[in-house]
Design an enzyme around this catalytic site. Sequence first.
Site, PDB file in Angstrom:
ATOM      1  N   HIS A 123       0.865  -1.184   0.000  1.00  0.00           N
ATOM      2  CA  HIS A 123       0.000   0.000   0.000  1.00  0.00           C
ATOM      3  C   HIS A 123       0.901   1.232   0.000  1.00  0.00           C
ATOM      4  O   HIS A 123       1.438   1.627   1.040  1.00  0.00           O
ATOM      5  CB  HIS A 123      -0.896   0.016   1.240  1.00  0.00           C
ATOM      6  CG  HIS A 123      -1.926  -1.063   1.279  1.00  0.00           C
ATOM      7  ND1 HIS A 123      -2.953  -1.146   0.357  1.00  0.00           N
ATOM      8  CD2 HIS A 123      -2.099  -2.110   2.123  1.00  0.00           C
ATOM      9  CE1 HIS A 123      -3.718  -2.186   0.641  1.00  0.00           C
ATOM     10  NE2 HIS A 123      -3.212  -2.794   1.703  1.00  0.00           N
ATOM     11  N   VAL A 124       1.061   1.858  -1.144  1.00  0.00           N
ATOM     12  CA  VAL A 124       1.920   3.040  -1.234  1.00  0.00           C
ATOM     13  C   VAL A 124       1.490   3.851  -2.452  1.00  0.00           C
ATOM     14  O   VAL A 124       1.097   3.295  -3.482  1.00  0.00           O
ATOM     15  CB  VAL A 124       3.412   2.645  -1.337  1.00  0.00           C
ATOM     16  CG1 VAL A 124       3.711   1.870  -2.609  1.00  0.00           C
ATOM     17  CG2 VAL A 124       4.315   3.861  -1.212  1.00  0.00           C
TER      18      VAL A 124
END
Length: 406
Positions: free
Chosen positions: A168-169
Site C-alpha cells: 500500500h503506497v
Amino acid sequence: MKKKQQHPGGGADPWPHGAPLGGAAPGLGSWKRRVSQLPFLRFSLRDYGFCMATLLVFCLGSLFYQLSGGPPRFLLDLRQYLGNSTYLDDHGPPPSKVLPFPSQVVYNRVGKCGSRTVVLLLRILSEKHGFNLVTSDIHNKTRLTKNEQMELIKNISTAEQPYLFTRHVHFLNFSRFGGDQPVYINIIRDPVNRFLSNYFFRRFGDWRGEQNHMIRTPSMRQEERYLDINECILENYPECSNPRLFYIIPYFCGQHPRCREPGEWALERAKLNVNENFLLVGILEELEDVLLLLERFLPHYFKGVLSIYKDPEHRKLGNMTVTVRKTVPSPEAVQILYQRMRYEYEFYHYVKEQFHLLKRKFGLKSRVSQPALRPQFFIPTPLETEEPVGDEEQDDEKWLEDIYKR
C-alpha cells in the site's frame, strides 16, 4: 691432389673449410654459438621481462577463472557474438536466466480494493512460476518523505528479477531518482463502496475472527465504534469528509503534496500516470476479467490465475473476508458522499471506460454496452471480495498447502 680431411670419429669432416673463427673445435657449444648469431632468436633482458610478465598475467587469469567458476560473462558474450569457442564447444552454452519482459512489476495496491485476494493468488503463482514476490511489513504508510522514497526505490530495484513488488503506497517515480521505471498494475472499485467497506471493517472486522477489529483499532472509543453511518456523513465527521474521502486518486497521482489535495491538479496527474506508467488498472466489480487480462499481459506472472481464483477453496476463503455488520446509508447520505467524492468518481469513471475499451480490444464483453450514466444517487451493494487494509500478510497456510498439493 689434396686429400679430404677425415673426422676423428670417421666420415667426412663437418668443417671442410676449417674450424670457425676463434679456433673452437667443432661440437655442441660451437653449434649453440652459431644459433645465437641468428638475428630472429636474439633475446634481451627487456624481452625476457615481458615474457615473464605475460606468464604472470596468464596465471592470475587462470586463477580468477577457477575461483569465479568460469570466464567473465562479457567474455562469453563476446565469444558467442564472434562465433564458436572452445568453451562453448566443450561445455555447451552457459546457464543463463532469460528474464521475461517486463521483469519489474509494482502493484501499489489500493486499500479495500481486492488487494488481499490478489496477494493470496500471487503467493501461489510465485511458487508455481518462480518469480520473486516482494512484499512489505509496512501496510499503512502510503506517503513518504524524499529520503524514504529513495530508500524504498533502492530496495525494490535491487531485488532479484523477475520480481513483483506489492505494498500500500502512493505512486513512486523511479526515474526521478535515477532508477528504471517498472511496470505498474492496480485495481480500484466504486468509491462509495470502498469507503463503506473500510468504515465498517475498522469497527467490526470480518468473518475471519470476531475480535480482529479490536486488535486493529484498540483505542477506538465505543461511541465512535458504534457511530451511525448516516450521522457520520450528515454531521460531517472528519472520517466521513475530505480530505479523508480523497483516497484513491493519490495512489495514482504520486508523492507530491498536491496529490493529497482534492482538485483538478491531482485528478489530471493521476490520469496522466495511468496512461504512461500503468499497464493495467482494473475494476474490482469485474475482477475475473481483470485476472484474465493480467494473464494475457503478464503470462510469466499470472498464467493460470483464473483457474486458481475459481477454485472452491479460494471462494470459501474469499467469503471469510466479507465485512460484517455492513449497512447501507440513506439516499440523502449517499448523495452527500457522491458530491464530496466527485473527483474520485470522475477518476473511477475514466478508469472504467479505459478498462472497457481494453476489454473490447481483446473481445471481452462488458456488463453494459454503453458507459453508465452518473446517477443522482445510488445504493451500493456488497461485493463478495472485500479485504482488510492492515492484515494483508496474515498467512492462510492450510489453504495454501491444499492448493499446492493439487
